[in-house]
Design a protein around this motif. Sequence first.
Motif, mmCIF file in Angstrom:
data_model
loop_
_atom_site.group_PDB
_atom_site.id
_atom_site.type_symbol
_atom_site.label_atom_id
_atom_site.label_comp_id
_atom_site.label_asym_id
_atom_site.label_seq_id
_atom_site.Cartn_x
_atom_site.Cartn_y
_atom_site.Cartn_z
ATOM 1 N N VAL A 219 -22.853 26.552 12.433
ATOM 2 C CA VAL A 219 -23.304 27.687 11.631
ATOM 3 C C VAL A 219 -22.798 27.570 10.201
ATOM 4 N N ARG A 220 -21.529 27.218 10.029
ATOM 5 C CA ARG A 220 -20.970 27.010 8.694
ATOM 6 C C ARG A 220 -21.317 25.596 8.243
ATOM 7 N N LYS A 221 -22.215 25.469 7.302
ATOM 8 C CA LYS A 221 -22.753 24.163 6.948
ATOM 9 C C LYS A 221 -21.772 23.324 6.139
ATOM 10 N N PHE A 222 -20.909 23.931 5.330
ATOM 11 C CA PHE A 222 -19.971 23.161 4.515
ATOM 12 C C PHE A 222 -18.788 24.048 4.148
ATOM 13 N N LEU A 223 -17.678 23.385 3.772
ATOM 14 C CA LEU A 223 -16.505 24.122 3.306
ATOM 15 C C LEU A 223 -16.769 24.675 1.919
ATOM 16 N N PRO A 224 -16.263 25.863 1.612
ATOM 17 C CA PRO A 224 -16.534 26.465 0.301
ATOM 18 C C PRO A 224 -15.700 25.877 -0.831
ATOM 19 N N VAL A 225 -14.749 24.989 -0.529
ATOM 20 C CA VAL A 225 -13.860 24.429 -1.551
ATOM 21 C C VAL A 225 -14.107 22.928 -1.672
ATOM 22 N N LEU A 226 -14.262 22.447 -2.912
ATOM 23 C CA LEU A 226 -14.416 21.013 -3.183
ATOM 24 C C LEU A 226 -13.071 20.438 -3.615
ATOM 25 N N PHE A 227 -12.758 19.259 -3.090
ATOM 26 C CA PHE A 227 -11.500 18.564 -3.394
ATOM 27 C C PHE A 227 -11.816 17.468 -4.399
ATOM 28 N N ILE A 228 -11.322 17.615 -5.644
ATOM 29 C CA ILE A 228 -11.637 16.681 -6.728
ATOM 30 C C ILE A 228 -10.391 15.882 -7.075
ATOM 31 N N THR A 229 -10.560 14.552 -7.180
ATOM 32 C CA THR A 229 -9.458 13.661 -7.533
ATOM 33 C C THR A 229 -9.799 12.970 -8.851
ATOM 34 N N LEU A 230 -9.062 13.296 -9.904
ATOM 35 C CA LEU A 230 -9.272 12.688 -11.212
ATOM 36 C C LEU A 230 -8.403 11.442 -11.357
ATOM 37 N N GLN A 231 -8.732 10.619 -12.320
ATOM 38 C CA GLN A 231 -8.000 9.376 -12.555
ATOM 39 C C GLN A 231 -6.982 9.586 -13.678
ATOM 40 N N GLU A 232 -5.700 9.509 -13.319
ATOM 41 C CA GLU A 232 -4.601 9.653 -14.278
ATOM 42 C C GLU A 232 -3.580 8.547 -14.027
ATOM 43 N N PRO A 233 -3.065 7.910 -15.077
ATOM 44 C CA PRO A 233 -2.137 6.779 -14.887
ATOM 45 C C PRO A 233 -0.876 7.144 -14.109
ATOM 46 N N LYS A 234 -0.311 8.352 -14.335
ATOM 47 C CA LYS A 234 0.937 8.751 -13.694
ATOM 48 C C LYS A 234 0.720 9.724 -12.537
ATOM 49 N N GLU A 235 -0.529 9.911 -12.119
ATOM 50 C CA GLU A 235 -0.889 10.785 -11.006
ATOM 51 C C GLU A 235 -0.504 12.246 -11.242
ATOM 52 N N ILE A 236 -0.257 12.600 -12.484
ATOM 53 C CA ILE A 236 0.022 13.992 -12.830
ATOM 54 C C ILE A 236 -0.740 14.335 -14.109
ATOM 55 N N PHE A 237 -1.007 15.615 -14.293
ATOM 56 C CA PHE A 237 -1.707 16.068 -15.484
ATOM 57 C C PHE A 237 -0.698 16.456 -16.564
ATOM 58 N N GLY A 238 -0.980 16.027 -17.781
ATOM 59 C CA GLY A 238 -0.134 16.415 -18.895
ATOM 60 C C GLY A 238 -0.357 17.877 -19.281
ATOM 61 N N PRO A 239 0.481 18.413 -20.120
ATOM 62 C CA PRO A 239 0.348 19.828 -20.504
ATOM 63 C C PRO A 239 -0.958 20.136 -21.218
ATOM 64 N N LEU A 240 -1.433 19.201 -22.051
ATOM 65 C CA LEU A 240 -2.689 19.451 -22.751
ATOM 66 C C LEU A 240 -3.876 19.435 -21.788
ATOM 67 N N VAL A 241 -3.812 18.541 -20.808
ATOM 68 C CA VAL A 241 -4.896 18.467 -19.822
ATOM 69 C C VAL A 241 -4.918 19.724 -18.968
ATOM 70 N N LYS A 242 -3.751 20.173 -18.526
ATOM 71 C CA LYS A 242 -3.691 21.384 -17.712
ATOM 72 C C LYS A 242 -4.212 22.590 -18.481
ATOM 73 N N LYS A 243 -3.919 22.635 -19.774
ATOM 74 C CA LYS A 243 -4.335 23.780 -20.580
ATOM 75 C C LYS A 243 -5.839 23.812 -20.799
ATOM 76 N N SER A 244 -6.436 22.625 -20.981
ATOM 77 C CA SER A 244 -7.873 22.567 -21.269
ATOM 78 C C SER A 244 -8.733 22.373 -20.023
ATOM 79 N N MET A 245 -8.128 22.195 -18.857
ATOM 80 C CA MET A 245 -8.894 21.927 -17.632
ATOM 81 C C MET A 245 -9.652 23.169 -17.183
ATOM 82 N N PHE A 246 -10.902 22.939 -16.767
ATOM 83 C CA PHE A 246 -11.719 24.039 -16.235
ATOM 84 C C PHE A 246 -11.210 24.431 -14.853
ATOM 85 N N LYS A 247 -11.068 25.719 -14.622
ATOM 86 C CA LYS A 247 -10.531 26.227 -13.354
ATOM 87 C C LYS A 247 -11.562 27.116 -12.681
#
Length: 279
Positions: A219-247
């Motif tokens: 009945v439930r065709k898909f999960l309502p949440v998408l899991f997105i993995t971005l490419q970052e050299p240190k596997e963490i987001f910098g402060p500028l990226v976190k501030k400008s990232m769409f939420k």
Amino acid sequence: MDSVNPLNILKLLQSDYEQHFQLCDSPSEFDRMLKTIIKGKKLFRKVTSTRQLREWGRHVEEGGSRIDKLKAIRLETGEKFFLAKSNVVKDLDIQQWAVTANLKICLSGFTGSPHWVGKFKKYYNICDRKITKFVTEKYLKAEPDRKKRAEECVAMVRERILAYGEDCLWNADQSGFEYEMRPGRTLDFVGAKHVLAVTQSQNSMTHSYTVTMCVSPGVRKFLPVLFITLQEPKEIFGPLVKKSMFKAGNLYVTASTSGKMTKQLYIEWCKKVFFPQMN
């Protein structure tokens, strides 16, 4: 001079035989052979002339007719092609296989010409195709086991569906995307050595990300949440990226060096996205 029809000769011999042979006579060996020939006229209907019989005799002595030998070469070459299908095969390989096969078949004048190669490819429905994947010999040897495991997996899933129902069946997979989708070709003048194209950022040409989505036949065709993995050299987001990232409430964003899901991210996906949505 008119050609002699063997059938007319047989009729004359049959008429002469009926006039001279009497029931009281004891038939000789010649009489029995002639009677066999006359009866054989009805059995071998494809024999139309003595010339045809001589041709057949010559074919037997030479090991077959030219058509028979061409078919044998085609069959031998086709077997070589199917055995070497996983390797890179060109027209020259087909020609060499045909010439090698002819060493045993002995067809006079056969060279495996480009015309013959073209007819061979047309007969077996062979054409030049783009290679979509390169594999090793180890991969090919494991093909039967891989198919067996796939069939076992399908059988297990069907058992689980019958045991738990479709609402408890979920399938997750990740799809890769580039930051900037660009075509690989464009129009330019003939003979141009360098073809340039403008991009917004060089970084977007080399970086990508993946989106993991989970679907179900229930009945439930898909999960309502998408899991997105971005490419970052240190596997963490910098402060500028976190501030400008769409939420958004239906997005769970993470990062990895490759932009693909890792084992640790899979555990995080199970804890943060998948299990909270299960009743």
